[in-house]
Design an enzyme around this catalytic site. Structure first.
Site, short mmCIF file in Angstrom:
data_model
loop_
_atom_site.label_atom_id
_atom_site.label_comp_id
_atom_site.label_asym_id
_atom_site.label_seq_id
_atom_site.Cartn_x
_atom_site.Cartn_y
_atom_site.Cartn_z
N ASN A 83 16.02 -30.47 -12.87
CA ASN A 83 15.30 -31.05 -11.43
C ASN A 83 16.07 -32.33 -11.98
O ASN A 83 15.83 -32.89 -12.48
CB ASN A 83 14.56 -29.78 -11.15
CG ASN A 83 13.39 -30.00 -10.62
OD1 ASN A 83 13.50 -30.55 -9.11
ND2 ASN A 83 13.14 -29.18 -9.70
N HIS A 113 13.09 -43.55 -35.06
CA HIS A 113 13.16 -45.61 -35.65
C HIS A 113 12.13 -45.54 -36.44
O HIS A 113 11.41 -44.38 -37.44
CB HIS A 113 11.96 -46.66 -34.34
CG HIS A 113 12.15 -46.22 -32.84
ND1 HIS A 113 13.47 -47.17 -32.80
CD2 HIS A 113 12.40 -45.87 -32.20
CE1 HIS A 113 13.89 -47.23 -31.40
NE2 HIS A 113 12.71 -46.28 -31.33
N THR A 163 8.43 -29.22 -31.39
CA THR A 163 8.66 -30.84 -32.16
C THR A 163 9.50 -30.10 -33.43
O THR A 163 9.84 -31.16 -34.94
CB THR A 163 7.39 -31.34 -33.19
OG1 THR A 163 7.01 -30.13 -33.36
CG2 THR A 163 6.86 -31.69 -31.70
N LYS A 164 9.91 -28.89 -34.10
CA LYS A 164 10.90 -28.78 -34.88
C LYS A 164 11.40 -27.08 -34.14
O LYS A 164 11.63 -27.35 -32.87
CB LYS A 164 10.01 -27.99 -35.58
CG LYS A 164 9.25 -26.26 -35.24
CD LYS A 164 8.09 -25.77 -36.25
CE LYS A 164 7.17 -24.65 -36.17
NZ LYS A 164 6.13 -24.34 -36.56
N ARG A 178 4.48 -23.91 -30.53
CA ARG A 178 4.68 -22.72 -30.92
C ARG A 178 4.78 -21.48 -30.23
O ARG A 178 5.00 -21.58 -28.78
CB ARG A 178 3.20 -22.88 -31.61
CG ARG A 178 2.03 -22.52 -30.49
CD ARG A 178 0.79 -22.02 -30.97
NE ARG A 178 -0.36 -21.67 -30.42
CZ ARG A 178 -0.49 -21.06 -29.27
NH1 ARG A 178 0.01 -19.67 -29.60
NH2 ARG A 178 -1.83 -20.86 -29.02
N LYS A 181 4.76 -15.99 -27.31
CA LYS A 181 6.06 -14.61 -27.39
C LYS A 181 6.81 -14.16 -27.73
O LYS A 181 7.63 -14.93 -27.79
CB LYS A 181 5.53 -14.07 -26.11
CG LYS A 181 5.36 -12.70 -25.19
CD LYS A 181 5.46 -12.61 -23.70
CE LYS A 181 6.17 -11.27 -23.32
NZ LYS A 181 5.76 -11.35 -21.85
#
Length: 188
Positions: A83, A113, A163-164, A178, A181
């Site tokens: 989109n 960085h 982030t992971k 996180r 479900k």
């Protein structure tokens, strides 16, 4: 054999972002971005992406408001949909599988960085690739950070910051994202 700054960049090593070859490639990407974002014909926009991205499926669609560093480090699969207002910073590869749906205002960010101020001030940077599996839906405003891999059939809730890495068949949400479900899905 001496590595070019581009070779270092794609390998995730520290590289000089002010390198002449890289600057020229970014300038070429800006010209392509201007043409893409000004084009109102969706078939022409899709054709432009097919000629520009590293690899694509046959059926791809992206709205305008797209920003990237290079473009040719982006690889999207079949039935790709994005989109409005996407930011794909591709100093390392961004790989997206088949049947991806990306909501408006998402960011896929591969650059990093150095923490060392002297290296940062000297213009050195590096990156980590992003890999997204098949049948993934990123809702509006999702941010995917460098080095993240998402498996197949992943849904990421609006505004989430990933982030992971996560495996298959999950719904993610939050900052940091996180699992909220597990999905019990048949193979598509």
């Amino acid at each position: 054999m001496t590595q070019t700054e581009r070779d270092k960049m794609l390998a995730g090593k520290l590289y000089d972002a002010s390198d002449k070859e890289l600057k020229n490639q970014r300038l070429e990407a800006r010209r392509k971005l201007m043409a893409f974002n000004a084009e109102q014909d969706e078939k022409k926009r899709s054709s432009m992406l097919k000629d520009w991205f590293g690899t694509t499926g046959e059926h791809i669609f992206m709205e305008t408001g797209f920003v990237c560093d290079y473009g040719n480090n982006i690889h999207v699969g079949e039935n790709f949909y994005a989109n409005f207002n996407q930011t794909f910073l591709d100093v390392c590869e961004i790989r997206i599988g088949d049947n991806a749906m990306i909501g408006p205002n998402c960011q896929l960010l591969t650059p990093l960085h150095p923490l060392d101020a002297k290296e940062r001030i000297a213009g050195l940077e590096y990156g980590k690739p992003i890999t997204i599996g098949d049948n993934v839906w990123l809702a509006s405003g999702v941010t995917i950070l460098p080095g993240v891999t998402l498996g197949d059939n992943v849904v990421v809730g609006a505004g989430s910051v990933v982030t992971k890495s996560f495996g298959d068949n999950v719904v993610l949400a939050g900052n940091p994202a996180r699992i909220i479900k597990q999905l019990d899905l048949p193979k598509v």
